[in-house]
Design an enzyme around this catalytic site. Structure first.
Site, PDB file in Angstrom:
ATOM      1  N   HIS A  72       0.753  -1.317  -0.050  1.00  0.00           N
ATOM      2  CA  HIS A  72       0.060  -0.001   0.003  1.00  0.00           C
ATOM      3  C   HIS A  72       0.877   1.220  -0.028  1.00  0.00           C
ATOM      4  O   HIS A  72       2.113   1.254   0.272  1.00  0.00           O
ATOM      5  CB  HIS A  72      -1.046  -0.037   1.236  1.00  0.00           C
ATOM      6  CG  HIS A  72      -0.232   0.051   2.704  1.00  0.00           C
ATOM      7  ND1 HIS A  72       0.354  -0.995   3.154  1.00  0.00           N
ATOM      8  CD2 HIS A  72      -0.499   1.278   3.406  1.00  0.00           C
ATOM      9  CE1 HIS A  72       0.613  -0.419   4.410  1.00  0.00           C
ATOM     10  NE2 HIS A  72       0.283   0.652   4.476  1.00  0.00           N
ATOM     11  N   HIS A  74       1.344   3.916   1.777  1.00  0.00           N
ATOM     12  CA  HIS A  74       2.132   4.763   3.024  1.00  0.00           C
ATOM     13  C   HIS A  74       3.685   4.906   2.948  1.00  0.00           C
ATOM     14  O   HIS A  74       4.246   3.958   2.493  1.00  0.00           O
ATOM     15  CB  HIS A  74       1.505   4.147   4.372  1.00  0.00           C
ATOM     16  CG  HIS A  74       0.085   4.443   4.660  1.00  0.00           C
ATOM     17  ND1 HIS A  74      -0.823   3.501   5.578  1.00  0.00           N
ATOM     18  CD2 HIS A  74      -0.878   5.548   4.203  1.00  0.00           C
ATOM     19  CE1 HIS A  74      -1.865   4.170   5.585  1.00  0.00           C
ATOM     20  NE2 HIS A  74      -2.052   5.139   4.690  1.00  0.00           N
ATOM     21  N   ASP A  76       5.887   4.744   4.964  1.00  0.00           N
ATOM     22  CA  ASP A  76       6.686   3.562   5.686  1.00  0.00           C
ATOM     23  C   ASP A  76       6.906   2.454   5.042  1.00  0.00           C
ATOM     24  O   ASP A  76       7.529   1.732   5.375  1.00  0.00           O
ATOM     25  CB  ASP A  76       6.533   3.777   6.950  1.00  0.00           C
ATOM     26  CG  ASP A  76       5.045   2.882   7.207  1.00  0.00           C
ATOM     27  OD1 ASP A  76       4.156   3.397   6.731  1.00  0.00           O
ATOM     28  OD2 ASP A  76       4.757   2.174   8.145  1.00  0.00           O
ATOM     29  N   HIS A  77       6.149   2.299   3.804  1.00  0.00           N
ATOM     30  CA  HIS A  77       6.224   1.160   2.889  1.00  0.00           C
ATOM     31  C   HIS A  77       6.825   1.378   1.686  1.00  0.00           C
ATOM     32  O   HIS A  77       7.186   0.519   0.984  1.00  0.00           O
ATOM     33  CB  HIS A  77       4.862   0.735   2.829  1.00  0.00           C
ATOM     34  CG  HIS A  77       4.005   0.114   3.993  1.00  0.00           C
ATOM     35  ND1 HIS A  77       4.053  -1.256   4.717  1.00  0.00           N
ATOM     36  CD2 HIS A  77       3.813   0.812   5.418  1.00  0.00           C
ATOM     37  CE1 HIS A  77       3.496  -1.180   5.764  1.00  0.00           C
ATOM     38  NE2 HIS A  77       3.432   0.103   6.466  1.00  0.00           N
ATOM     39  N   HIS A 128      -7.506  -0.771   5.582  1.00  0.00           N
ATOM     40  CA  HIS A 128      -6.320  -0.075   6.029  1.00  0.00           C
ATOM     41  C   HIS A 128      -6.227   1.188   5.255  1.00  0.00           C
ATOM     42  O   HIS A 128      -6.273   2.397   5.434  1.00  0.00           O
ATOM     43  CB  HIS A 128      -5.070  -0.563   6.157  1.00  0.00           C
ATOM     44  CG  HIS A 128      -3.996   0.138   6.647  1.00  0.00           C
ATOM     45  ND1 HIS A 128      -3.887   0.813   8.036  1.00  0.00           N
ATOM     46  CD2 HIS A 128      -2.814   0.600   6.161  1.00  0.00           C
ATOM     47  CE1 HIS A 128      -2.796   1.495   8.178  1.00  0.00           C
ATOM     48  NE2 HIS A 128      -2.059   1.408   6.972  1.00  0.00           N
ATOM     49  N   ASP A 147      -0.159  -3.873   6.360  1.00  0.00           N
ATOM     50  CA  ASP A 147      -0.886  -3.485   7.398  1.00  0.00           C
ATOM     51  C   ASP A 147      -2.152  -3.821   7.844  1.00  0.00           C
ATOM     52  O   ASP A 147      -3.076  -2.736   7.961  1.00  0.00           O
ATOM     53  CB  ASP A 147      -0.889  -1.722   7.457  1.00  0.00           C
ATOM     54  CG  ASP A 147       0.625  -1.141   8.009  1.00  0.00           C
ATOM     55  OD1 ASP A 147       1.478  -2.108   8.189  1.00  0.00           O
ATOM     56  OD2 ASP A 147       0.814  -0.065   7.599  1.00  0.00           O
ATOM     57  N   HIS A 185       5.106  -4.689  10.680  1.00  0.00           N
ATOM     58  CA  HIS A 185       5.251  -3.665  12.122  1.00  0.00           C
ATOM     59  C   HIS A 185       5.298  -4.824  13.341  1.00  0.00           C
ATOM     60  O   HIS A 185       4.528  -5.879  13.334  1.00  0.00           O
ATOM     61  CB  HIS A 185       3.959  -2.685  12.371  1.00  0.00           C
ATOM     62  CG  HIS A 185       4.162  -1.756  11.495  1.00  0.00           C
ATOM     63  ND1 HIS A 185       5.061  -0.607  11.553  1.00  0.00           N
ATOM     64  CD2 HIS A 185       3.391  -1.546  10.341  1.00  0.00           C
ATOM     65  CE1 HIS A 185       4.638   0.285  10.631  1.00  0.00           C
ATOM     66  NE2 HIS A 185       3.808  -0.206   9.573  1.00  0.00           N
TER      67      HIS A 185
HETATM   68 FE    FE Z   1       2.718   0.791   8.296  1.00  0.00          FE
HETATM   69 ZN    ZN Z   2       0.020   1.663   6.442  1.00  0.00          ZN
END
Ligand code: FE
Ligand code: ZN
Length: 273
Positions: A72, A74, A76-77, A128, A147, A185
């Site tokens: 996805h 985001h 942090d990905h 998410h 996530d 995570h």
């Molecule tokens: Fe994340």
């Molecule tokens: Zn995420």
């Protein structure tokens, strides 16, 4: 003269389905895992939010990067996707309908790809984010779910509804029980604390809490888990269980007449936990 040792027949030993493959975590940021899949001298990475630790690991292990799998959009990905792709020439796979940097192949539900010679099935698991996908590799008995499903928990509903997330989680829960769950995570201990508040009478949950706490003490990841473990201990997969429903009702202060209503109440409870 020493007696001859009988030769060990390799055929007699059942090999794990993924004997050729290694799957290892690369820790990033505060609690992200970027999963590195490798076979011989090639690798693929899932959700590289940061390029530097991936490049370091590739160099240490003398691996070339063939593929980048994104679940996805985001930061942090995807934060490391563009520079990793530029540095290695890896092909970038990601969900269609989301803005993914340097994406070469847009994926949706039911698509199949081949990565390092292994078949991977794509599942659209919104909740998410709207376009979130998961990668399921049957021959590796591995699920990379970003996530969506977490160990003993689930992602927050940033773009999707409770209905969507509950349905997505049920699809993942229906995968073969021995499937290993590689989520993005290390949230397990906090999730287990919440799970125990929901289901204090679940013996498997107490056992899992002890095992995961011991692993964190040793500085080890609590991942991967398995679908079987999640079904036994993850409250978000257990919304049809009378104890889970009773807890959610007591906390919400109203009757919850469907598993989805229980899911929504649990998610709200967890948001403020
Ligand atoms: Fe994340
Ligand atoms: Zn995420």
């Amino acid at each position: 003269m020493r007696p001859a040792t009988p030769p060990i027949s390799r055929r007699a030993v059942p090999m794990p389905p993924d004997a050729d493959f290694t799957i290892e975590p690369i820790a990033a940021f505060k609690d992200n895992y970027l999963w590195l899949i490798s076979r011989a001298n090639r690798a693929a990475v899932v959700d590289p939010g940061d390029a530097a630790p991936v490049l370091r690991r590739l160099q240490q292990r003398a691996l070339g990067l063939s593929a980048i799998l994104v679940t996805h959009h985001h930061g942090d990905h995807v934060g490391g996707v563009r520079s990793l792709a530029q540095a290695t020439g890896a092909r970038v796979y990601g969900p269609r309908g989301e803005d993914i940097p340097a994406r070469d192949v847009a994926l949706g539900d039911g698509n199949r790809i081949e990565v390092l010679g292994a078949a991977i099935e794509v599942l659209h698991v919104p909740g998410h984010t709207r376009g979130h996908i998961a990668y399921y590799a049957p021959a590796l008995q591995a699920l990379f779910c970003g996530d969506t499903l977490f160990a003993a928990g689930c992602g927050r509903l940033f773009e999707g509804t409770a209905e969507q997330m509950a349905a997505s989680l049920q699809r993942l829960a229906a995968l073969p029980p021995r499937t290993r769950v590689y989520c993005a995570h290390e949230y397990t201990l906090a999730n287990l604390r919440f799970a125990l508040a929901v289901e204090p009478g679940n013996a498997a949950l107490h056992e899992r809490q002890r095992a995961c706490a011991a692993r964190r003490e040793r500085g080890e990841p609590t991942l991967p888990s398995t679908i079987e473990e999640e079904r036994a201990t993850n409250p978000f997969l257990r919304c049809d269980q009378p104890d889970v429903r009773r807890s959610a009702q007591a906390h919400a202060g109203r009757e919850l007449t469907s598993p989805v209503a229980v899911f929504a109440a649990l998610r709200e409870w967890k948001n403020a936990f």
